[in-house]
Design an enzyme around this catalytic site. Structure first.
Site, PDB file in Angstrom:
ATOM      1  N   GLU B  77     -33.420   1.012  16.481  1.00 35.61           N
ATOM      2  CA  GLU B  77     -33.769   0.864  15.069  1.00 35.61           C
ATOM      3  C   GLU B  77     -34.100   2.183  14.370  1.00 35.61           C
ATOM      4  OE1 GLU B  77     -35.308  -3.103  13.781  1.00 35.61           O
ATOM      5  OE2 GLU B  77     -36.791  -2.641  15.334  1.00 35.61           O
ATOM      6  N   HIS B  96     -42.619   2.702  12.189  1.00 35.78           N
ATOM      7  CA  HIS B  96     -42.175   1.309  12.255  1.00 35.78           C
ATOM      8  C   HIS B  96     -43.078   0.589  13.256  1.00 35.78           C
ATOM      9  CE1 HIS B  96     -40.110  -2.413  12.567  1.00 35.78           C
ATOM     10  NE2 HIS B  96     -39.649  -2.192  13.794  1.00 35.78           N
ATOM     11  N   HIS B  98     -44.807  -3.417  14.698  1.00 37.20           N
ATOM     12  CA  HIS B  98     -44.794  -4.878  14.740  1.00 37.20           C
ATOM     13  C   HIS B  98     -46.217  -5.413  14.675  1.00 37.20           C
ATOM     14  CE1 HIS B  98     -40.801  -4.928  17.299  1.00 37.20           C
ATOM     15  NE2 HIS B  98     -40.662  -4.316  16.149  1.00 37.20           N
ATOM     16  N   HIS B 166     -40.752  -9.625  11.368  1.00 35.81           N
ATOM     17  CA  HIS B 166     -40.464  -8.465  12.215  1.00 35.81           C
ATOM     18  C   HIS B 166     -41.631  -7.481  12.281  1.00 35.81           C
ATOM     19  CE1 HIS B 166     -37.236  -5.096  13.099  1.00 35.81           C
ATOM     20  NE2 HIS B 166     -38.269  -5.033  13.909  1.00 35.81           N
TER      21      HIS B 166
END
Lengths: 258, 258, 258, 258
Positions: B77, B96, B98, B166
């Site tokens: 990603e 990024h 979660h 996500h």
């Protein structure tokens, strides 16, 4: 150790306890009124409580001026401490915390009130101070004495004041007292939030609150908690004298479960 | 140390901090724009952040191509990072994550908005990106530049964008900035969820949000948090220069509560 | 190492991971089908997973009989494993867990369904097995093959079945697969519970679920999580071969944040 | 080791387990009836359970008088233990805890009832004792035998009684039994609170409760939990004899995940 050295040592222990019990983290701080001069207080330079050492402790006048031209970077929000010491000659220790579990009660209309015995110190309910009421739009930090005094006015004769969108400030007669208050406030908050889902919540009665507030901060039961928290925070060997009859735990056996 | 070596070192520290503060775990990543070439960014090869070392850091072109034919396995990603760097020349670091506490706001209609001062960076509310809107049924991963660009478009001029089902992506002017944002976003989310059970929630005003967003990421108060998080994550001795007047903590005393 | 020794080693690692990630604690267990004989499975003797060693692993026939007259005390509920292996030739690893965050969905009518990408393995919704339906009043433990087979029937072609008032059972094609499922199921449960307080919850679409279920358990992204969890659980040096291009982390640097 | 020394050793282990599993912290305590004299019980002097050593254990008459003129500071609330031992000749171990997750059920009308198998010990529902009913306004502590007896009367033939605004008291046939009860009561409470948000909650049936209550506290499955908790609490080498066939874990390998 002189009285001042003892005060500094206990202040370092208090920093560690509050960090270890997750009452403070990157932010938050604890101070104690100077043992020899009620117009001064002891507070670390700008450093997270978990990292504070004896050498980090600075002296401040109540108005937040570092004593002796100390050039180290102070906490921006030391005015919380000065404002409370100024307004409350009966209080000698102050904690400022962002403890998460208390924050919801500062941004919604439900009052935070005592529902467990260890929450009795807060009186009928904890007052909420909103910096915006008097100061309009700010970045929510208490950065001068005007704001510190306004906060202390909201605290009034209570032990705790919630700071909307920010955290809380607590006042104690001695360091051990304010640390206990700061540790138990979030717990009372969590229990109240959960209990509200189970029906109408029965809190402490006015008579119960009165009796809880009358309990002495230096009783053996209070010492037990201080010893426990200090030991868990790695400061077991920095503890002050213990009540008669409680044997000191030899350091070498502390970690081995014997 | 060269500027590039410093950037890599700080990127390793950022990986550790985000892992230790539970913002990332098995998954999640953090990158920084290359100090000498705005068309490149630094990002680890595919490895959980807690385990990332200097030698794991790779260089990528904004389109996700590894520089120099590096054959190590990259994060699938990485296009989240490239898409944001491409769209936002003002941003130089991307996370990024979660983080669990943010996820509910990506899958339900209640907006995530700032209710505590440390959440002020997110503006009036955090935008939500649903990959299904433009790309139909996928496995929800951002696996090419088309998706990365679409995500960046949803981020627009904000600091944070929630990714439905996500996680979230955050952008910072510098590494320390984006790490702070990533650490505090879940906290704001948790407080808002709990406060909603106590009545109507009072969030930060537009003026307060504006003042919070204007705060500088390299003020001493920001350094305090970086020092604290890095020390807790075991990287205390990898820290960069500290503000004047804050004495470095000698390594040997760090763990002993003195 | 022989294939059997590798299977036993990975089973020990799986025990540690599940314990460290709090999926199992005093209770709960994980097994793997015997690499050479589909009519047998490997499972520890009765011991908490965190304490399981290579020497604790026993062999069982699918009906729960210890192979070779092994007299060690087996898990009372090994019939969960045998029942699933018998019904599902496509599955080669089973976890039984009491993980707390999943339990509410086994005792109330709201279905547990995938709302985050890592929960996609569960299909449209996780089936719920109530031992009382067929067996009346029991102590809720699965203590014979009749109950194990009934449970497997409820599992059907799914990967997870909730056990009312008890926990859940999960099935995987390989060990790494079932461990991932067991770790992420509670996370999906927590996010769904919280999101329900924010309005109508948008879950994964059927097409998204399908694509998540098609993802391979031995892709590099799956390896990353196994490496991370094993390292955190103290088993970093027991890991199997890693994907090409991912350098092994030298043991001596693992703990020092470099 | 004599029977008395074994009892003292197991009592120290119980203290550690309850502390490590967060059932007790600064406050809370556990006792066991004297193996040779049912009119006495063993309980530590006033010290947090995590710090209790063999040398801290005191002997008390059921009325709370220290045996032999021991001048160490006792727990103020030892009357909880004496009151229960006096009323319940079938019980030989008592825990008093402030465990947070149970507190909401003591201050709101929703009954705490068993919804997971490990909560079956509590019967149809846990009784709630409010000190105010008979004693009016107090500081909520049980500080004399009159209060201890009133509490025991509310406990009646149950295993657990909730103490409004305070915590709970649990009784066990043996130490291992009461420790298990104290560890699992908060878990049942948490699951019930969460499940209530998902619709109507299906609890254990009367027949299931009966069968759970009939389970023996010294079965291998019960031993497994005690071994696990004791090992986690650092007391693995203080464990008593284990069931046949379960090999003792050599100390040197315990921490290395082999």
């Amino acid at each position: 150790m002189s009285e001042l050295e003892l005060a500094i040592r206990d202040l370092v222990v208090a920093n560690r306890i509050l960090a270890h019990e997750s009452i403070v983290d990157a932010y938050g701080h604890v101070s104690v009124r100077h043992p020899h001069d009620p117009e001064r207080y002891l507070l670390s330079c700008s450093r997270s409580p978990e990292l504070v050492q004896r050498g980090d402790i600075m002296e401040f006048k109540l108005d937040g001026t570092p004593v002796g031209g100390d050039t180290r970077v102070p906490y921006l929000e030391r005015f919380i401490h000065g404002g409370i010491y100024e307004a409350r000659p009966d209080m000698n220790a102050v904690v400022h915390s962002h403890a998460e579990d208390v924050l919801p009660f500062g941004i919604a209309p439900t009052p935070l009130r005592p529902v467990i015995h260890s929450g009795g110190f807060m009186g009928a309910r904890a007052p909420v101070w909103d910096i915006r009421d008097r100061f309009g739009d700010t970045n929510l930090l208490v950065v001068n004495m005007e704001q510190g005094r306004d906060l202390a006015q909201c605290l009034a004769s209570n032990r705790v004041v919630l700071m909307r969108g920010h955290g809380f400030a607590a006042a104690g007669t001695v360091l051990r007292d304010v640390v206990r208050i700061a540790v138990y406030l979030p717990r009372n908050a969590r229990v109240l939030v959960t209990a509200m889902r189970l029906g109408e919540v029965k809190g402490l009665s006015p008579g119960e609150i009165e009796r809880r507030m009358a309990m002495k901060p230096d009783a053996p039961e209070a010492w037990r908690a201080w010893e426990y928290w200090a030991t868990r925070a790695g400061c077991g060997d920095m503890l002050a004298a213990r009540p008669r009859g409680v044997r000191k735990r030899p350091a070498k056996t502390r970690r081995r479960g014997r």
